[in-house]
Design a protein around this motif. Structure first.
Motif, PDB file in Angstrom:
ATOM      1  N   GLU A   1       0.746  -1.204  -0.029  1.00 19.44           N
ATOM      2  CA  GLU A   1       0.025  -0.059   0.014  1.00 19.44           C
ATOM      3  C   GLU A   1       0.771   1.093   0.061  1.00 19.44           C
ATOM      4  OE1 GLU A   1      -3.295  -0.281  -0.240  1.00 19.44           O
ATOM      5  OE2 GLU A   1      -3.455  -2.268   0.200  1.00 19.44           O
ATOM      6  N   ARG A   2       2.220   1.043   0.366  1.00 21.89           N
ATOM      7  CA  ARG A   2       3.124   2.262   0.343  1.00 21.89           C
ATOM      8  C   ARG A   2       3.389   2.995  -1.075  1.00 21.89           C
ATOM      9  NH1 ARG A   2       6.054  -0.701   5.161  1.00 21.89           N
ATOM     10  NH2 ARG A   2       4.811   0.382   6.980  1.00 21.89           N
ATOM     11  N   PHE A   3       3.531   4.377  -1.228  1.00 19.23           N
ATOM     12  CA  PHE A   3       4.092   4.873  -2.420  1.00 19.23           C
ATOM     13  C   PHE A   3       5.267   5.341  -2.166  1.00 19.23           C
ATOM     14  CE2 PHE A   3      -0.648   5.953  -1.973  1.00 19.23           C
ATOM     15  CZ  PHE A   3      -1.138   5.999  -3.030  1.00 19.23           C
ATOM     16  N   LYS A   4       5.918   4.945  -1.433  1.00 18.62           N
ATOM     17  CA  LYS A   4       7.322   4.778  -1.365  1.00 18.62           C
ATOM     18  C   LYS A   4       8.123   4.146  -2.578  1.00 18.62           C
ATOM     19  CE  LYS A   4      11.217   3.562   1.991  1.00 18.62           C
ATOM     20  NZ  LYS A   4      11.684   3.021   3.100  1.00 18.62           N
ATOM     21  N   GLY A   5       9.020   4.728  -3.203  1.00 21.49           N
ATOM     22  CA  GLY A   5       9.709   4.192  -4.412  1.00 21.49           C
ATOM     23  C   GLY A   5       9.073   4.369  -5.563  1.00 21.49           C
ATOM     24  N   GLN A   6       7.868   4.853  -5.704  1.00 21.28           N
ATOM     25  CA  GLN A   6       7.358   5.166  -6.849  1.00 21.28           C
ATOM     26  C   GLN A   6       7.454   6.476  -7.460  1.00 21.28           C
ATOM     27  OE1 GLN A   6       3.393   2.755  -7.297  1.00 21.28           O
ATOM     28  NE2 GLN A   6       3.532   2.687  -5.253  1.00 21.28           N
ATOM     29  N   LYS A   7       7.164   6.644  -8.762  1.00 19.43           N
ATOM     30  CA  LYS A   7       7.239   7.918  -9.287  1.00 19.43           C
ATOM     31  C   LYS A   7       5.931   8.179 -10.220  1.00 19.43           C
ATOM     32  CE  LYS A   7      12.280   8.054  -9.934  1.00 19.43           C
ATOM     33  NZ  LYS A   7      12.293   6.641  -9.591  1.00 19.43           N
ATOM     34  N   VAL A   8       5.541   9.337 -10.398  1.00 16.00           N
ATOM     35  CA  VAL A   8       4.316   9.618 -11.236  1.00 16.00           C
ATOM     36  C   VAL A   8       4.997   9.695 -12.652  1.00 16.00           C
ATOM     37  CG1 VAL A   8       2.458  11.369 -11.665  1.00 16.00           C
ATOM     38  CG2 VAL A   8       3.092  10.826  -9.174  1.00 16.00           C
ATOM     39  N   LEU A   9       4.309   8.963 -13.404  1.00 14.47           N
ATOM     40  CA  LEU A   9       4.648   8.981 -14.886  1.00 14.47           C
ATOM     41  C   LEU A   9       4.233   9.986 -15.655  1.00 14.47           C
ATOM     42  CD1 LEU A   9       3.749   5.290 -15.767  1.00 14.47           C
ATOM     43  CD2 LEU A   9       5.937   6.156 -14.774  1.00 14.47           C
ATOM     44  N   ALA A  10       4.839  10.545 -16.607  1.00 14.90           N
ATOM     45  CA  ALA A  10       4.458  11.734 -17.596  1.00 14.90           C
ATOM     46  C   ALA A  10       3.438  11.274 -18.376  1.00 14.90           C
ATOM     47  CB  ALA A  10       5.524  12.210 -18.477  1.00 14.90           C
ATOM     48  N   LYS A  11       3.423  10.022 -18.789  1.00 14.54           N
ATOM     49  CA  LYS A  11       2.025   9.469 -19.442  1.00 14.54           C
ATOM     50  C   LYS A  11       1.953   8.006 -18.934  1.00 14.54           C
ATOM     51  CE  LYS A  11       5.044   7.389 -23.309  1.00 14.54           C
ATOM     52  NZ  LYS A  11       4.417   6.125 -23.345  1.00 14.54           N
ATOM     53  N   PRO A  12       0.616   7.560 -19.043  1.00 14.19           N
ATOM     54  CA  PRO A  12       0.263   6.139 -18.317  1.00 14.19           C
ATOM     55  C   PRO A  12       0.718   5.305 -19.227  1.00 14.19           C
ATOM     56  CG  PRO A  12      -1.646   7.748 -19.046  1.00 14.19           C
ATOM     57  CD  PRO A  12      -0.531   8.317 -19.820  1.00 14.19           C
ATOM     58  N   MET A  13       1.006   3.866 -18.586  1.00 14.85           N
ATOM     59  CA  MET A  13       1.415   2.765 -19.128  1.00 14.85           C
ATOM     60  C   MET A  13       0.260   2.128 -19.849  1.00 14.85           C
ATOM     61  SD  MET A  13       2.936  -0.543 -17.007  1.00 14.85           S
ATOM     62  CE  MET A  13       4.345   0.183 -16.657  1.00 14.85           C
ATOM     63  N   ASN A  14       0.544   1.612 -21.186  1.00 10.49           N
ATOM     64  CA  ASN A  14      -0.365   0.978 -21.829  1.00 10.49           C
ATOM     65  C   ASN A  14      -0.251  -0.425 -21.574  1.00 10.49           C
ATOM     66  OD1 ASN A  14       1.607   0.015 -23.595  1.00 10.49           O
ATOM     67  ND2 ASN A  14       1.380   1.692 -24.976  1.00 10.49           N
ATOM     68  N   SER A  15      -1.241  -1.363 -22.128  1.00 12.65           N
ATOM     69  CA  SER A  15      -1.441  -2.733 -21.839  1.00 12.65           C
ATOM     70  C   SER A  15      -0.146  -3.466 -22.566  1.00 12.65           C
ATOM     71  CB  SER A  15      -2.562  -3.243 -22.762  1.00 12.65           C
ATOM     72  OG  SER A  15      -3.734  -2.753 -22.228  1.00 12.65           O
ATOM     73  N   GLN A  16       0.367  -3.167 -23.734  1.00  9.19           N
ATOM     74  CA  GLN A  16       1.762  -3.728 -24.005  1.00  9.19           C
ATOM     75  C   GLN A  16       2.952  -3.575 -23.137  1.00  9.19           C
ATOM     76  OE1 GLN A  16       2.713  -2.779 -28.185  1.00  9.19           O
ATOM     77  NE2 GLN A  16       4.753  -3.893 -27.921  1.00  9.19           N
ATOM     78  N   GLU A  17       3.041  -2.102 -22.847  1.00  9.09           N
ATOM     79  CA  GLU A  17       3.875  -2.121 -21.778  1.00  9.09           C
ATOM     80  C   GLU A  17       3.975  -2.603 -20.410  1.00  9.09           C
ATOM     81  OE1 GLU A  17       4.970   2.787 -23.161  1.00  9.09           O
ATOM     82  OE2 GLU A  17       3.381   2.284 -21.656  1.00  9.09           O
ATOM     83  N   PHE A  18       2.893  -2.949 -20.060  1.00  5.73           N
ATOM     84  CA  PHE A  18       2.446  -3.533 -18.931  1.00  5.73           C
ATOM     85  C   PHE A  18       2.755  -5.118 -18.829  1.00  5.73           C
ATOM     86  CE2 PHE A  18      -0.185  -6.425 -16.369  1.00  5.73           C
ATOM     87  CZ  PHE A  18      -0.100  -6.061 -15.132  1.00  5.73           C
ATOM     88  N   THR A  19       2.625  -5.625 -20.123  1.00  6.97           N
ATOM     89  CA  THR A  19       2.651  -7.166 -20.308  1.00  6.97           C
ATOM     90  C   THR A  19       4.224  -7.386 -20.368  1.00  6.97           C
ATOM     91  OG1 THR A  19       0.756  -7.234 -21.461  1.00  6.97           O
ATOM     92  CG2 THR A  19       2.522  -9.205 -21.973  1.00  6.97           C
ATOM     93  N   GLU A  20       4.958  -6.336 -21.235  1.00 11.09           N
ATOM     94  CA  GLU A  20       6.530  -6.540 -21.065  1.00 11.09           C
ATOM     95  C   GLU A  20       7.186  -6.524 -19.844  1.00 11.09           C
ATOM     96  OE1 GLU A  20       7.443  -3.460 -23.855  1.00 11.09           O
ATOM     97  OE2 GLU A  20       6.675  -4.817 -25.895  1.00 11.09           O
ATOM     98  N   ALA A  21       6.707  -5.282 -18.841  1.00  8.06           N
ATOM     99  CA  ALA A  21       7.155  -5.136 -17.815  1.00  8.06           C
ATOM    100  C   ALA A  21       7.055  -6.177 -16.919  1.00  8.06           C
ATOM    101  CB  ALA A  21       6.468  -3.811 -17.118  1.00  8.06           C
TER     102      ALA A  21
END
Length: 615
Positions: free
Chosen positions: A577-597
């Motif tokens: 549940e923690r936001f520590k370590g995360q960054k706000v993205l300039a643009k959202p991640m799409n489905s293809q990027e999600f699958t690869e990640a």
């Protein structure tokens, strides 16, 4: 004493599957302003993490207060407020060395005190005082020596409880029995610290607002205006502040949040929106919107439909009649086999419903025994591998129930089924289930009454008050052991009705399921025997149709400016549940990027677990 870290890390190799967590870095896709904005509809009832047992409340606390250990992006335990730890050879005494110079601060960021070992002792004393009404006291007293006796008033000297400050920076827990999963319990709220002096100063006001609260975590709650907004800002005094990249979290209340969030996201006013099934097709068919949508990861939250054996709903819904029929096994079995779980899941996951369905209470891939998944042990395998939906069996059990209940119950049976209006697909699902089950079993047999309830106070008004006959419920794991999925069904648990079912009481006055669970709990050393006993208990629970297993959590789709693979990862406790370590993205991640990640994360996680096991 022996160092435990290698042992602990080895243990976590048994945890697999998808939940929160991750590895990918944001690369150049990082927003210039690190502010994360969301809308929500379910207001919290308290900030007091020592008493709450609800997800949205301890999710907030996770960002305000740190724990002894934490998990990294791969689910490997890491030092947090504790820098190192040891366990005695007999597995009973756990000793933690605390990080020095960690500060408690006020909501204005002013230093109040240093975090010390005594803070963990004082917090536990608060939790084990029944008058404080902690919803997680049972988790603590299930493992700590003399904690249950103190909670029940059998002993009055808290010094006899298995928690003490050896010195300012040394904390020691003594367990009642060896507990191989103890480390995995330490990110749950009942093991959070609290400053004793502050607790005494504010008394009953603790956690009533952001002022009557102390912070030692990544964020401070600067503004707390219930049913308006919450603003969290990065804690300048935080010991690990270089890993806190998002500087402000703005959470705005709107009772229509689920409906409005997608449009607000498109307008750039919020940074997260659930893309519910009723608008998913529209987003997927629009190239611009499709580029903003990604799947969500499934979680280890287990969803199931509960039968209420302690009905406390209005007379118009005939609670006395319900009590008669719910205690008939064949009536429960008729509903058990009549619920088309795939049809229900299509309301939330229209593209891939199968990935969310679960035939057991304990999800697959939670723990394994020598490479064999827990759900494949003993009689539980039969349920894990079989879809409970079976029209022929549903009708056969209906006929048996009608014969047995003739002259004892009134038909059609009114079945009160509330739902939370703050969850968009829940309303659709309730309607699907009503129509599907009534069409199969007949409106001469059942009359499902769906009842919309507001999101704020839903748990208290509906589930905890027994104001339902049939209800979609859920439970998330608190530690790495099958026992965690039995906790809600114990006599003092969240769903404390199973022991009220008629016809199951045994010679010791307890019902069959409770005795089976207690036998499994008592086996602390032979893990194979322990897991098999729990599997048999769960199989019995499902066989008797006390619940209808339905699905795992997560899944669905969202538009988000967070990369889920930067998040801390843990199937239990609050790390995820923690936001520590995360960054706000300039643009959202799409489905293809999600699958690869996701594919990359899974490979890296396997390597991280292997490395941890060899340390």
């Amino acid at each position: 004493m022996k160092r435990l870290i290698a042992l602990a890390l080895t243990m976590f190799m048994i945890i697999s599957g998808c939940s929160k967590g991750g590895t990918q870095t944001s690369g150049g896709n990082v927003a210039e302003v690190q502010e994360y904005r969301t809308v929500y509809s379910g207001e919290i009832t308290t900030l007091n993490y020592l008493v709450t047992s609800t997800t949205n409340e301890f999710a907030l606390a996770a960002n305000l207060v740190d724990t002894l250990i934490d998990y990294d992006k791969y689910g490997v335990p890491q030092p947090c407020l504790a820098t190192e730890w040891e366990v005695s050879e007999d597995g009973l005494v756990w000793t933690f060395k605390l990080r020095e110079d960690v500060k408690w601060v006020t909501h204005e960021g002013e230093e109040y005190a240093e975090v010390t070992a005594q803070d963990f002792v004082d917090a536990m004393k608060y939790i084990l005082n029944p008058s404080n009404g902690s919803g997680t006291a049972n988790i603590a007293y299930s493992v700590l020596k003399n904690a249950e006796e103190y909670y029940n008033g059998e002993i009055t000297d808290f010094d006899q409880v298995g928690v003490k400050a050896v010195d300012k920076y040394t904390l020691q827990y003594t367990l009642k029995e060896p507990t191989p999963y103890f480390l995995s319990m330490l990110t749950y709220v009942c093991f959070f610290p609290a400053n004793g002096q502050f607790l005494e100063e504010v008394g009953d006001k603790f956690g009533t607002d952001n002022v009557n609260f102390l912070y030692n975590g990544a964020y401070i709650m600067e503004i707390f205006e219930p049913q308006n907004r919450r603003v969290l800002i990065a804690n300048d005094s935080y010991w690990d502040k270089e890993n806190v990249h998002i500087k402000k979290l703005v959470q705005t209340y709107n009772k229509e949040a689920a409906t409005l969030a997608p449009e607000l996201f498109l307008r750039g006013e919020v940074d997260y929106a659930t893309i519910s099934s009723d608008i998913l097709d529209e987003w997927m068919s629009d190239p611009e919107k499709e580029a903003m949508v990604r799947p969500n990861r499934t979680s280890f939250y287990s969803y199931f439909y509960c039968f209420n054996f302690d009905p406390r709903f209005p007379e118009e819904y005939e609670p006395d009649n319900w009590k008669v029929v719910v205690n008939n096994k064949n009536f429960r079995k008729s509903l058990f086999h009549a619920l088309d779980r795939k049809a229900a899941m299509l309301t939330a996951e229209p593209y891939d419903p199968e990935k969310r369905l679960s035939n057991t209470i304990t999800p697959k891939n939670f723990v394994d025994l020598n490479g064999v998944d827990y759900t494949q042990l003993k009689s539980l395998a039969k349920f894990a591998n079989t879809d409970s939906f079976n029209e022929k069996l549903a009708l056969e059990y209906k006929e048996k129930a009608l014969q047995e209940l003739e002259g004892k119950a009134k038909f059609p049976v009114k079945i009160l089924m509330p739902y939370n209006t703050g969850v968009s697909d829940w309303a659709n699902r309730a309607q699907v289930i009503e129509q599907q089950m009534e069409n199969l079993l007949g409106t001469d047999y059942i009359d499902i009454i769906i009842d919309p309830k507001p999101p704020t106070g839903f748990l208290q008004e509906v589930r905890r008050s027994g104001n339902y006959a049939f209800l979609e419920c859920n439970w998330g794991p608190d530690y790495a052991d099958p026992e965690t999925y039995t906790d809600p069904f114990s006599p003092d648990g969240t769903y404390n009705w199973p022991h009220l079912a008629e016809g199951y009481k045994e010679a010791n006055g307890k019902n069959t399921y409770e005795n089976m669970v207690n036998e499994a709990k008592a086996e602390r050393l032979d893990i194979e025997k322990r897991y098999k006993l729990f599997a048999e208990a769960e199989a019995f629970f499902i066989e008797e149709a006390f619940v209808i297993p339905y699905a795992v959590g997560g899944g669905g789709y969202s538009a988000s400016r967070l990369n889920p693979f930067e998040s801390l990862y843990s199937p239990f406790g609050v790390s995820g549940e923690r936001f520590k370590g995360q960054k706000v993205l300039a643009k959202p991640m799409n489905s293809q990027e999600f699958t690869e990640a996701l594919e990359q994360w899974e490979k890296e996680r396997a390597e991280a677990l292997k490395k941890a096991a060899n340390q």
